[in-house]
Design a protein around this motif. Structure first.
Motif, PDB file in Angstrom:
ATOM      1  N   TYR A 114       0.826  -1.212   0.000  1.00 11.28           N
ATOM      2  CA  TYR A 114       0.000   0.000   0.000  1.00 11.28           C
ATOM      3  C   TYR A 114       0.863   1.265   0.000  1.00 11.28           C
ATOM      4  N   GLN A 115       2.084   1.157   0.470  1.00 10.78           N
ATOM      5  CA  GLN A 115       2.968   2.316   0.543  1.00 10.78           C
ATOM      6  C   GLN A 115       3.664   2.607  -0.785  1.00 10.78           C
ATOM      7  N   GLN A 116       3.632   1.648  -1.700  1.00 11.96           N
ATOM      8  CA  GLN A 116       4.211   1.819  -3.039  1.00 11.96           C
ATOM      9  C   GLN A 116       3.056   2.140  -3.983  1.00 11.96           C
ATOM     10  N   ILE A 117       2.763   3.428  -4.152  1.00 11.97           N
ATOM     11  CA  ILE A 117       1.511   3.834  -4.784  1.00 11.97           C
ATOM     12  C   ILE A 117       1.699   5.075  -5.638  1.00 11.97           C
ATOM     13  N   ILE A 118       0.901   5.170  -6.680  1.00 15.04           N
ATOM     14  CA  ILE A 118       0.750   6.422  -7.412  1.00 15.04           C
ATOM     15  C   ILE A 118      -0.738   6.632  -7.668  1.00 15.04           C
ATOM     16  N   PHE A 119      -1.098   7.883  -7.898  1.00 25.46           N
ATOM     17  CA  PHE A 119      -2.484   8.236  -8.182  1.00 25.46           C
ATOM     18  C   PHE A 119      -2.518   8.979  -9.506  1.00 25.46           C
ATOM     19  N   ARG A 120      -3.420   8.582 -10.381  1.00 28.27           N
ATOM     20  CA  ARG A 120      -3.624   9.280 -11.647  1.00 28.27           C
ATOM     21  C   ARG A 120      -4.991   9.944 -11.596  1.00 28.27           C
ATOM     22  N   ALA A 121      -5.022  11.206 -11.987  1.00 27.97           N
ATOM     23  CA  ALA A 121      -6.287  11.945 -11.991  1.00 27.97           C
ATOM     24  C   ALA A 121      -6.287  12.904 -13.166  1.00 27.97           C
ATOM     25  N   SER A 122      -7.472  13.334 -13.557  1.00 27.17           N
ATOM     26  CA  SER A 122      -7.597  14.298 -14.647  1.00 27.17           C
ATOM     27  C   SER A 122      -7.410  15.722 -14.144  1.00 27.17           C
ATOM     28  N   ALA A 123      -7.458  15.915 -12.832  1.00 27.42           N
ATOM     29  CA  ALA A 123      -7.269  17.230 -12.212  1.00 27.42           C
ATOM     30  C   ALA A 123      -6.796  17.018 -10.775  1.00 27.42           C
ATOM     31  N   THR A 124      -6.218  18.045 -10.200  1.00 22.56           N
ATOM     32  CA  THR A 124      -5.813  17.990  -8.805  1.00 22.56           C
ATOM     33  C   THR A 124      -7.043  18.168  -7.922  1.00 22.56           C
ATOM     34  N   PRO A 125      -7.249  17.289  -6.949  1.00 20.77           N
ATOM     35  CA  PRO A 125      -8.385  17.493  -6.033  1.00 20.77           C
ATOM     36  C   PRO A 125      -8.286  18.873  -5.381  1.00 20.77           C
ATOM     37  N   ASP A 126      -9.379  19.600  -5.411  1.00 23.06           N
ATOM     38  CA  ASP A 126      -9.403  20.976  -4.921  1.00 23.06           C
ATOM     39  C   ASP A 126      -9.977  21.027  -3.499  1.00 23.06           C
ATOM     40  N   TYR A 127      -9.451  20.183  -2.625  1.00 21.67           N
ATOM     41  CA  TYR A 127      -9.909  20.123  -1.244  1.00 21.67           C
ATOM     42  C   TYR A 127      -8.692  20.312  -0.346  1.00 21.67           C
ATOM     43  N   TYR A 167     -16.554  14.706  -4.468  1.00 26.67           N
ATOM     44  CA  TYR A 167     -15.463  13.771  -4.737  1.00 26.67           C
ATOM     45  C   TYR A 167     -14.972  13.925  -6.167  1.00 26.67           C
ATOM     46  N   LEU A 168     -13.773  13.445  -6.393  1.00 27.57           N
ATOM     47  CA  LEU A 168     -13.135  13.431  -7.700  1.00 27.57           C
ATOM     48  C   LEU A 168     -12.644  12.018  -7.963  1.00 27.57           C
ATOM     49  N   ARG A 169     -12.946  11.485  -9.144  1.00 22.33           N
ATOM     50  CA  ARG A 169     -12.464  10.150  -9.492  1.00 22.33           C
ATOM     51  C   ARG A 169     -10.964  10.208  -9.770  1.00 22.33           C
ATOM     52  N   LEU A 170     -10.281   9.161  -9.327  1.00 23.88           N
ATOM     53  CA  LEU A 170      -8.873   8.990  -9.661  1.00 23.88           C
ATOM     54  C   LEU A 170      -8.561   7.507  -9.694  1.00 23.88           C
ATOM     55  N   ASP A 171      -7.380   7.192 -10.141  1.00 24.97           N
ATOM     56  CA  ASP A 171      -6.961   5.807 -10.237  1.00 24.97           C
ATOM     57  C   ASP A 171      -5.766   5.613  -9.313  1.00 24.97           C
ATOM     58  N   CYS A 172      -5.797   4.575  -8.539  1.00 23.17           N
ATOM     59  CA  CYS A 172      -4.767   4.247  -7.568  1.00 23.17           C
ATOM     60  C   CYS A 172      -4.042   3.019  -8.117  1.00 23.17           C
ATOM     61  N   SER A 173      -2.707   3.067  -8.205  1.00 24.32           N
ATOM     62  CA  SER A 173      -2.014   1.908  -8.773  1.00 24.32           C
ATOM     63  C   SER A 173      -0.612   1.738  -8.222  1.00 24.32           C
ATOM     64  N   ALA A 174      -0.098   0.541  -8.441  1.00 26.15           N
ATOM     65  CA  ALA A 174       1.310   0.285  -8.152  1.00 26.15           C
ATOM     66  C   ALA A 174       2.131   1.081  -9.160  1.00 26.15           C
ATOM     67  N   PRO A 175       3.294   1.579  -8.770  1.00 25.59           N
ATOM     68  CA  PRO A 175       4.117   2.348  -9.711  1.00 25.59           C
ATOM     69  C   PRO A 175       4.445   1.590 -10.995  1.00 25.59           C
ATOM     70  N   ASP A 176       4.582   0.258 -10.910  1.00 27.89           N
ATOM     71  CA  ASP A 176       4.895  -0.517 -12.107  1.00 27.89           C
ATOM     72  C   ASP A 176       3.638  -0.913 -12.889  1.00 27.89           C
ATOM     73  N   GLY A 177       2.459  -0.524 -12.395  1.00 26.25           N
ATOM     74  CA  GLY A 177       1.203  -0.783 -13.109  1.00 26.25           C
ATOM     75  C   GLY A 177       0.675  -2.193 -12.984  1.00 26.25           C
ATOM     76  N   ARG A 178       1.275  -3.033 -12.136  1.00 25.31           N
ATOM     77  CA  ARG A 178       0.814  -4.424 -12.063  1.00 25.31           C
ATOM     78  C   ARG A 178      -0.576  -4.556 -11.469  1.00 25.31           C
ATOM     79  N   TRP A 179      -1.051  -3.542 -10.766  1.00 23.98           N
ATOM     80  CA  TRP A 179      -2.437  -3.522 -10.295  1.00 23.98           C
ATOM     81  C   TRP A 179      -2.898  -2.072 -10.203  1.00 23.98           C
ATOM     82  N   HIS A 180      -4.186  -1.891 -10.324  1.00 25.43           N
ATOM     83  CA  HIS A 180      -4.778  -0.561 -10.119  1.00 25.43           C
ATOM     84  C   HIS A 180      -6.239  -0.733  -9.760  1.00 25.43           C
ATOM     85  N   GLU A 181      -6.780   0.285  -9.089  1.00 23.14           N
ATOM     86  CA  GLU A 181      -8.204   0.277  -8.789  1.00 23.14           C
ATOM     87  C   GLU A 181      -8.738   1.693  -8.839  1.00 23.14           C
TER      88      GLU A 181
END
Length: 151
Positions: free
Chosen positions: A23-36, A75-89
């Motif tokens: 869980y500590q090895q993570i990246i987030f992809r989003a279409s915009a920066t959450p404005d919160y 809320y804002l949708r984003l994608d949470c994934s391993a840096p190497d892309g082996r999983w995402h949700e």
């Protein structure tokens, strides 16, 4: 306790520690920066790290979004994934307080959530809280965020 029971407990503990580290090895992809100012990153996918079918996970995620909307959370949708892309949700950056976010995550049986406060990213245990895990500072939030179109 038998020797087999002790080994099974040790294996489960090692699995939980491996999960916590992943869980500590993570990246987030989003279409915009959450404005919160402060927000949680939640998902309904794979409760307690039990892998569900794509269909079940998508249904759970739609129900989580509907619940957040009904409760009035932005809320804002984003994608949470391993840096190497082996999983995402698929996940959601939710403008909610930490205690409310943890309660929602517990309802959806999530092991942990991510919390962003003052531009710092934290990993916060939810279902894993009573198993010896504690909030972990991961670093500056912008270092984990990649702005791009979601697939």
């Amino acid at each position: 306790m038998s020797e087999d029971d002790r080994h099974a407990d040790d294996d489960r503990l090692q699995d939980r520690h491996a999960t916590w580290l992943s869980y500590q090895q993570i990246i987030f992809r989003a279409s915009a920066t959450p404005d919160y100012a402060n927000f949680a990153i939640l998902t309904a996918f794979n409760p307690e790290s039990i892998v569900l079918s794509c269909k079940e996970n998508r249904q759970r995620q739609r129900r989580l979004e509907a619940e957040l909307s009904a409760l009035g959370y932005a809320y804002l949708r984003l994608d949470c994934s391993a840096p190497d892309g082996r999983w995402h949700e698929p996940s959601l950056a939710v403008c909610a307080g930490l205690s409310q976010a943890c309660a929602l995550a517990a309802k959806w049986r999530q092991n942990a959530i991510y919390w962003v406060s003052q531009q710092q990213l934290y990993l916060v245990p939810v279902m894993l809280k009573n198993q010896g895990f504690s909030q972990t500072a991961l670093g500056k939030w912008p270092a984990y965020l990649h702005i791009q179109g979601l697939e």
